[in-house]
Design a protein around this motif. Structure first.
Motif, PDB file in Angstrom:
ATOM      1  N   THR A   1      -2.636  -4.178  -4.634  1.00 12.71           N
ATOM      2  CA  THR A   1      -1.546  -4.686  -3.796  1.00 12.71           C
ATOM      3  C   THR A   1      -0.836  -3.542  -3.081  1.00 12.71           C
ATOM      4  O   THR A   1      -0.637  -3.580  -1.859  1.00 12.71           O
ATOM      5  CB  THR A   1      -0.556  -5.495  -4.647  1.00 12.71           C
ATOM      6  OG1 THR A   1      -1.255  -6.589  -5.245  1.00 12.71           O
ATOM      7  CG2 THR A   1       0.597  -6.019  -3.811  1.00 12.71           C
ATOM      8  N   PHE A   2      -0.454  -2.518  -3.834  1.00 14.79           N
ATOM      9  CA  PHE A   2       0.253  -1.378  -3.260  1.00 14.79           C
ATOM     10  C   PHE A   2      -0.599  -0.660  -2.218  1.00 14.79           C
ATOM     11  O   PHE A   2      -0.143  -0.388  -1.100  1.00 14.79           O
ATOM     12  CB  PHE A   2       0.669  -0.414  -4.374  1.00 14.79           C
ATOM     13  CG  PHE A   2       1.251   0.873  -3.862  1.00 14.79           C
ATOM     14  CD1 PHE A   2       2.500   0.906  -3.257  1.00 14.79           C
ATOM     15  CD2 PHE A   2       0.544   2.055  -3.978  1.00 14.79           C
ATOM     16  CE1 PHE A   2       3.032   2.087  -2.773  1.00 14.79           C
ATOM     17  CE2 PHE A   2       1.067   3.245  -3.501  1.00 14.79           C
ATOM     18  CZ  PHE A   2       2.312   3.265  -2.900  1.00 14.79           C
ATOM     19  N   ALA A   3      -1.837  -0.333  -2.572  1.00 16.76           N
ATOM     20  CA  ALA A   3      -2.701   0.410  -1.657  1.00 16.76           C
ATOM     21  C   ALA A   3      -2.971  -0.385  -0.380  1.00 16.76           C
ATOM     22  O   ALA A   3      -3.005   0.184   0.714  1.00 16.76           O
ATOM     23  CB  ALA A   3      -4.010   0.784  -2.349  1.00 16.76           C
ATOM     24  N   GLY A   4      -3.135  -1.697  -0.508  1.00 14.79           N
ATOM     25  CA  GLY A   4      -3.342  -2.537   0.673  1.00 14.79           C
ATOM     26  C   GLY A   4      -2.146  -2.514   1.602  1.00 14.79           C
ATOM     27  O   GLY A   4      -2.292  -2.401   2.830  1.00 14.79           O
ATOM     28  N   THR A   5      -0.966  -2.607   1.022  1.00 12.97           N
ATOM     29  CA  THR A   5       0.250  -2.551   1.837  1.00 12.97           C
ATOM     30  C   THR A   5       0.394  -1.185   2.494  1.00 12.97           C
ATOM     31  O   THR A   5       0.678  -1.084   3.697  1.00 12.97           O
ATOM     32  CB  THR A   5       1.491  -2.858   0.979  1.00 12.97           C
ATOM     33  OG1 THR A   5       1.343  -4.167   0.424  1.00 12.97           O
ATOM     34  CG2 THR A   5       2.771  -2.776   1.790  1.00 12.97           C
ATOM     35  N   LEU A   6       0.183  -0.139   1.735  1.00 15.13           N
ATOM     36  CA  LEU A   6       0.282   1.211   2.276  1.00 15.13           C
ATOM     37  C   LEU A   6      -0.716   1.411   3.416  1.00 15.13           C
ATOM     38  O   LEU A   6      -0.377   1.940   4.477  1.00 15.13           O
ATOM     39  CB  LEU A   6       0.028   2.236   1.166  1.00 15.13           C
ATOM     40  CG  LEU A   6       0.047   3.699   1.574  1.00 15.13           C
ATOM     41  CD1 LEU A   6       1.375   4.084   2.211  1.00 15.13           C
ATOM     42  CD2 LEU A   6      -0.254   4.566   0.356  1.00 15.13           C
ATOM     43  N   TRP A   7      -1.931   0.972   3.212  1.00 15.97           N
ATOM     44  CA  TRP A   7      -2.989   1.110   4.216  1.00 15.97           C
ATOM     45  C   TRP A   7      -2.584   0.413   5.515  1.00 15.97           C
ATOM     46  O   TRP A   7      -2.738   0.962   6.605  1.00 15.97           O
ATOM     47  CB  TRP A   7      -4.265   0.497   3.641  1.00 15.97           C
ATOM     48  CG  TRP A   7      -5.519   0.881   4.334  1.00 15.97           C
ATOM     49  CD1 TRP A   7      -6.279   0.079   5.133  1.00 15.97           C
ATOM     50  CD2 TRP A   7      -6.195   2.139   4.301  1.00 15.97           C
ATOM     51  NE1 TRP A   7      -7.382   0.759   5.586  1.00 15.97           N
ATOM     52  CE2 TRP A   7      -7.351   2.036   5.093  1.00 15.97           C
ATOM     53  CE3 TRP A   7      -5.921   3.354   3.677  1.00 15.97           C
ATOM     54  CZ2 TRP A   7      -8.236   3.086   5.283  1.00 15.97           C
ATOM     55  CZ3 TRP A   7      -6.806   4.402   3.860  1.00 15.97           C
ATOM     56  CH2 TRP A   7      -7.941   4.264   4.652  1.00 15.97           C
ATOM     57  N   ASP A   8      -2.049  -0.806   5.375  1.00 16.07           N
ATOM     58  CA  ASP A   8      -1.688  -1.605   6.552  1.00 16.07           C
ATOM     59  C   ASP A   8      -0.392  -1.159   7.228  1.00 16.07           C
ATOM     60  O   ASP A   8      -0.228  -1.350   8.422  1.00 16.07           O
ATOM     61  CB  ASP A   8      -1.552  -3.082   6.170  1.00 16.07           C
ATOM     62  CG  ASP A   8      -2.868  -3.708   5.775  1.00 16.07           C
ATOM     63  OD1 ASP A   8      -3.938  -3.165   6.122  1.00 16.07           O
ATOM     64  OD2 ASP A   8      -2.821  -4.751   5.082  1.00 16.07           O
ATOM     65  N   GLU A   9       0.530  -0.595   6.465  1.00 11.89           N
ATOM     66  CA  GLU A   9       1.876  -0.344   6.982  1.00 11.89           C
ATOM     67  C   GLU A   9       2.255   1.124   7.102  1.00 11.89           C
ATOM     68  O   GLU A   9       3.418   1.436   7.362  1.00 11.89           O
ATOM     69  CB  GLU A   9       2.904  -1.056   6.085  1.00 11.89           C
ATOM     70  CG  GLU A   9       2.717  -2.556   5.998  1.00 11.89           C
ATOM     71  CD  GLU A   9       2.835  -3.274   7.340  1.00 11.89           C
ATOM     72  OE1 GLU A   9       3.546  -2.775   8.246  1.00 11.89           O
ATOM     73  OE2 GLU A   9       2.211  -4.336   7.489  1.00 11.89           O
ATOM     74  N   CYS A  10       1.303   2.042   6.947  1.00  8.49           N
ATOM     75  CA  CYS A  10       1.645   3.475   6.979  1.00  8.49           C
ATOM     76  C   CYS A  10       2.001   3.969   8.383  1.00  8.49           C
ATOM     77  O   CYS A  10       2.559   5.052   8.528  1.00  8.49           O
ATOM     78  CB  CYS A  10       0.534   4.314   6.373  1.00  8.49           C
ATOM     79  SG  CYS A  10      -0.998   4.327   7.341  1.00  8.49           S
ATOM     80  N   GLY A  11       1.679   3.188   9.409  1.00 11.51           N
ATOM     81  CA  GLY A  11       2.024   3.569  10.773  1.00 11.51           C
ATOM     82  C   GLY A  11       0.917   4.282  11.525  1.00 11.51           C
ATOM     83  O   GLY A  11       1.116   4.702  12.665  1.00 11.51           O
ATOM     84  N   LEU A  12      -0.239   4.432  10.898  1.00 11.88           N
ATOM     85  CA  LEU A  12      -1.360   5.126  11.533  1.00 11.88           C
ATOM     86  C   LEU A  12      -2.458   4.146  11.901  1.00 11.88           C
ATOM     87  O   LEU A  12      -2.634   3.132  11.228  1.00 11.88           O
ATOM     88  CB  LEU A  12      -1.943   6.171  10.583  1.00 11.88           C
ATOM     89  CG  LEU A  12      -1.015   7.289  10.136  1.00 11.88           C
ATOM     90  CD1 LEU A  12      -1.709   8.158   9.090  1.00 11.88           C
ATOM     91  CD2 LEU A  12      -0.564   8.127  11.328  1.00 11.88           C
ATOM     92  N   ASP A  13      -3.216   4.482  12.935  1.00 14.64           N
ATOM     93  CA  ASP A  13      -4.404   3.686  13.236  1.00 14.64           C
ATOM     94  C   ASP A  13      -5.510   4.078  12.250  1.00 14.64           C
ATOM     95  O   ASP A  13      -5.353   5.004  11.444  1.00 14.64           O
ATOM     96  CB  ASP A  13      -4.827   3.852  14.689  1.00 14.64           C
ATOM     97  CG  ASP A  13      -5.274   5.259  15.059  1.00 14.64           C
ATOM     98  OD1 ASP A  13      -5.623   6.071  14.172  1.00 14.64           O
ATOM     99  OD2 ASP A  13      -5.295   5.559  16.260  1.00 14.64           O
ATOM    100  N   ALA A  14      -6.621   3.371  12.298  1.00 14.72           N
ATOM    101  CA  ALA A  14      -7.697   3.574  11.325  1.00 14.72           C
ATOM    102  C   ALA A  14      -8.212   5.016  11.340  1.00 14.72           C
ATOM    103  O   ALA A  14      -8.444   5.605  10.279  1.00 14.72           O
ATOM    104  CB  ALA A  14      -8.842   2.592  11.600  1.00 14.72           C
ATOM    105  N   ALA A  15      -8.398   5.597  12.513  1.00 15.37           N
ATOM    106  CA  ALA A  15      -8.925   6.960  12.584  1.00 15.37           C
ATOM    107  C   ALA A  15      -7.964   7.966  11.958  1.00 15.37           C
ATOM    108  O   ALA A  15      -8.381   8.847  11.202  1.00 15.37           O
ATOM    109  CB  ALA A  15      -9.228   7.325  14.035  1.00 15.37           C
TER     110      ALA A  15
END
Length: 183
Positions: free
Chosen positions: A46-60
């Motif tokens: 749950t945490f890692a998914g949120t961080l991944w989606d909301e960190c403010g960076l694009d995929a690259a």
């Protein structure tokens, strides 16, 4: 050999099965190790998914952070998992090589700031100049996201090392062998 068994969905209580299924990427050894503590697996996914989606960076740029941390922490598992993802997300082979060699000044200024900052997070050497260089290129929300992403992947590298979790197939190596055509 890993220091804990790699479990699968059949080995954990049903109430954690959804977390285990959400975690099923190519990183089966990571999540198989985490499954030894199902509540931690659930919280991490749950945490890692949120961080991944909301960190403010694009995929690259997310992959840039992960590869930078992997290289700084000598995390072969993370490098092995994320080089293909980075190339797929649009990082060039030249960028991956620059990260591998710690040549962040070869990157465009935006990526140089991100990689330099992520490397400093991984090595506990963030200073005012590195923070300022990143803050000049991204907003405060993204500074927090980059910091947390680099910190989590640094911690994940320590977790993988402590439990001797290795890649699912032979380690691709610190180069791009097998993933590129060298001329």
């Amino acid at each position: 050999m890993a220091r804990v068994p790699y479990l699968d969905g059949d080995d954990i209580p049903d109430e954690y099965g959804a977390a285990f299924e959400r975690s099923r990427s190519g990183a089966t050894h990571l999540f198989g190790a985490l499954a030894n503590n199902p509540p931690v697996l659930d919280a991490f996914v749950t945490f890692a998914g949120t961080l991944w989606d909301e960190c403010g960076l694009d995929a690259a740029d997310r992959e840039l952070v992960v590869l930078t941390v992997a290289r700084q922490t000598h995390a072969d598992y993370e490098w092995h998992q994320h080089v293909p993802l980075a190339l797929e997300a649009g990082l060039s082979e030249a960028t991956v090589r620059a990260v591998r060699e710690g040549r962040y000044d070869d990157l465009e200024p935006h990526r140089e700031a991100i990689a330099s900052y992520a490397a400093a997070v991984a090595t506990a050497t963030v200073d005012d100049a590195l923070h300022r260089a990143l803050a000049e290129r991204v907003d405060d929300r993204t500074v927090v996201g980059v910091t947390m992403l680099a910190g989590v992947y640094t911690g994940l590298a320590r977790f993988l090392d402590a439990l001797a979790v290795g890649p699912e197939e032979s380690f691709v190596g610190w180069g791009l062998d097998g993933l590129e055509s060298e001329s």
